[in-house]
Design a protein around this motif. Sequence first.
Motif, mmCIF file in Angstrom:
data_model
loop_
_atom_site.group_PDB
_atom_site.id
_atom_site.type_symbol
_atom_site.label_atom_id
_atom_site.label_comp_id
_atom_site.label_asym_id
_atom_site.label_seq_id
_atom_site.Cartn_x
_atom_site.Cartn_y
_atom_site.Cartn_z
ATOM 1 N N GLY A 124 -4.179 5.228 -2.410
ATOM 2 C CA GLY A 124 -5.269 6.166 -2.208
ATOM 3 C C GLY A 124 -5.557 6.951 -3.477
ATOM 4 O O GLY A 124 -4.633 7.330 -4.213
ATOM 5 N N ALA A 125 -6.819 7.217 -3.749
ATOM 6 C CA ALA A 125 -7.191 7.947 -4.950
ATOM 7 C C ALA A 125 -6.572 9.335 -4.991
ATOM 8 O O ALA A 125 -6.323 9.881 -6.066
ATOM 9 N N ASP A 126 -6.277 9.903 -3.828
ATOM 10 C CA ASP A 126 -5.683 11.239 -3.741
ATOM 11 C C ASP A 126 -4.243 11.202 -3.239
ATOM 12 O O ASP A 126 -3.727 12.203 -2.735
ATOM 13 N N ASP A 127 -3.584 10.060 -3.386
ATOM 14 C CA ASP A 127 -2.215 9.889 -2.907
ATOM 15 C C ASP A 127 -1.238 10.026 -4.073
ATOM 16 O O ASP A 127 -1.058 9.095 -4.856
ATOM 17 N N ALA A 128 -0.571 11.178 -4.145
ATOM 18 C CA ALA A 128 0.398 11.399 -5.226
ATOM 19 C C ALA A 128 1.587 10.452 -5.117
ATOM 20 O O ALA A 128 2.197 10.091 -6.134
ATOM 21 N N MET A 129 1.931 10.033 -3.904
ATOM 22 C CA MET A 129 3.072 9.144 -3.725
ATOM 23 C C MET A 129 2.839 7.783 -4.365
ATOM 24 O O MET A 129 3.790 7.104 -4.759
ATOM 25 N N PHE A 173 -9.788 -0.085 2.182
ATOM 26 C CA PHE A 173 -8.438 -0.648 2.250
ATOM 27 C C PHE A 173 -8.470 -1.993 2.978
ATOM 28 O O PHE A 173 -7.920 -2.996 2.507
ATOM 29 N N ARG A 174 -9.124 -2.021 4.126
ATOM 30 C CA ARG A 174 -9.183 -3.255 4.904
ATOM 31 C C ARG A 174 -9.907 -4.363 4.139
ATOM 32 O O ARG A 174 -9.477 -5.530 4.159
ATOM 33 N N ALA A 175 -10.984 -4.001 3.448
ATOM 34 C CA ALA A 175 -11.724 -5.009 2.687
ATOM 35 C C ALA A 175 -10.885 -5.572 1.543
ATOM 36 O O ALA A 175 -10.933 -6.772 1.256
ATOM 37 N N ALA A 176 -10.098 -4.702 0.902
ATOM 38 C CA ALA A 176 -9.243 -5.162 -0.194
ATOM 39 C C ALA A 176 -8.193 -6.144 0.307
ATOM 40 O O ALA A 176 -7.920 -7.173 -0.330
ATOM 41 N N GLY A 186 0.824 -1.201 0.000
ATOM 42 C CA GLY A 186 0.000 0.000 0.000
ATOM 43 C C GLY A 186 0.859 1.251 0.000
ATOM 44 O O GLY A 186 1.921 1.298 0.630
ATOM 45 N N GLY A 187 0.409 2.278 -0.717
ATOM 46 C CA GLY A 187 1.091 3.575 -0.706
ATOM 47 C C GLY A 187 2.534 3.516 -1.156
ATOM 48 O O GLY A 187 3.362 4.297 -0.681
ATOM 49 N N LEU A 188 2.845 2.623 -2.090
ATOM 50 C CA LEU A 188 4.232 2.417 -2.515
ATOM 51 C C LEU A 188 4.629 3.427 -3.576
ATOM 52 O O LEU A 188 3.968 3.563 -4.603
ATOM 53 N N SER A 189 5.725 4.124 -3.336
ATOM 54 C CA SER A 189 6.276 5.046 -4.327
ATOM 55 C C SER A 189 7.123 4.277 -5.320
ATOM 56 O O SER A 189 7.895 3.386 -4.943
ATOM 57 N N ALA A 190 7.011 4.632 -6.592
ATOM 58 C CA ALA A 190 7.789 3.951 -7.627
ATOM 59 C C ALA A 190 9.235 4.406 -7.651
ATOM 60 O O ALA A 190 10.083 3.763 -8.277
ATOM 61 N N GLY A 191 9.534 5.504 -6.970
ATOM 62 C CA GLY A 191 10.886 6.039 -6.959
ATOM 63 C C GLY A 191 11.519 5.937 -5.589
ATOM 64 O O GLY A 191 10.949 5.390 -4.646
ATOM 65 N N ARG A 235 -7.455 1.105 -6.226
ATOM 66 C CA ARG A 235 -7.401 2.393 -5.545
ATOM 67 C C ARG A 235 -8.576 2.518 -4.598
ATOM 68 O O ARG A 235 -9.689 2.089 -4.912
ATOM 69 N N VAL A 236 -8.281 3.099 -3.443
ATOM 70 C CA VAL A 236 -9.272 3.262 -2.388
ATOM 71 C C VAL A 236 -9.367 4.746 -2.066
ATOM 72 O O VAL A 236 -8.497 5.529 -2.448
ATOM 73 N N PRO A 237 -10.391 5.167 -1.366
ATOM 74 C CA PRO A 237 -10.497 6.594 -1.023
ATOM 75 C C PRO A 237 -9.335 7.039 -0.136
ATOM 76 O O PRO A 237 -8.751 6.246 0.607
ATOM 77 N N GLY A 238 -9.029 8.334 -0.227
ATOM 78 C CA GLY A 238 -8.071 8.911 0.711
ATOM 79 C C GLY A 238 -6.743 9.287 0.111
ATOM 80 O O GLY A 238 -6.442 8.990 -1.052
ATOM 81 N N ASP A 239 -5.936 9.981 0.930
ATOM 82 C CA ASP A 239 -4.583 10.368 0.544
ATOM 83 C C ASP A 239 -3.590 9.438 1.229
ATOM 84 O O ASP A 239 -3.962 8.382 1.758
ATOM 85 N N HIS A 240 -2.306 9.837 1.256
ATOM 86 C CA HIS A 240 -1.288 8.930 1.770
ATOM 87 C C HIS A 240 -1.487 8.623 3.255
ATOM 88 O O HIS A 240 -1.186 7.509 3.700
ATOM 89 N N LEU A 241 -2.007 9.575 4.007
ATOM 90 C CA LEU A 241 -2.189 9.371 5.434
ATOM 91 C C LEU A 241 -3.489 8.651 5.771
ATOM 92 O O LEU A 241 -3.541 7.856 6.713
ATOM 93 N N THR A 242 -4.538 8.907 5.003
ATOM 94 C CA THR A 242 -5.851 8.397 5.377
ATOM 95 C C THR A 242 -6.229 7.087 4.691
ATOM 96 O O THR A 242 -7.036 6.325 5.230
#
Length: 224
Positions: A177-182, A214-217, A101-106, A200-207
């Motif tokens: 997250g749908a709003d997670d640029a990372m 997220f939990r259901a996935a 989850g929330g993995l940056s490609a760089g 993709r799930v709702p939220g940004d990197h923190l939420t």
Amino acid sequence: MTAQTARPVVFLHGLASRGSQDWPETEWTGVLGDRPRVVIDLPAHGEAEALGVVPTSAVLDALAETIGPDEIDLVGYSLGARLAWDLARHPRVAVRRLVLGGLSAGEPFALVDLPAARAAVGGGAAPADPLTAMIVHMATLPGNRAGELLDLIEGLATEPFAPEGGVPAQPVLLLGGADDAMAAGIDGLAALLPDARVQRVPGDHLTAPHTPEFRAAVRDFLAD
């Protein structure tokens, strides 16, 4: 497997956090049924010992020793996902399925101005570089050991995350997250993998990791 011998699910958290913060009992109790849930603090985080300035491979070895040889499913978020990508190929870790989850490609850590960060942590001026300033802010949050976190970052930067250099063979779920640029590059990461799903799930990197989606996935992917 019976409930007594169910395969454990191991959770790795993100930078400047801790296991109980990213994977709280209040959110995860019952999500995975009776499966054992093992929440690990990364080195220099929470209750875990610091390793000093050591390369990524040494961090992976330490995590492998903590996890042990029994077969597991592995869930990582942010820095935890970056480490889980490589742990899935570690010779002393047996991973059946992998959730990232929330993995940056760089690799962001090689861009951190460590002298400026250390000076700021010691009471000096705030770093001018936005990434370094963000790292300092995270490292100095209450409960964190800022100097030890900067040591960890310095060591990780010596062996940067290079996903094209080796990929997990296991089935992988990439969550962002749908709003997670990372996590914007997870489709590209999925293209490197032999068996990958992207969701993709709702939220940004923190939420995002705290959402029911997220939990259901995670639950559905690990139930296969």
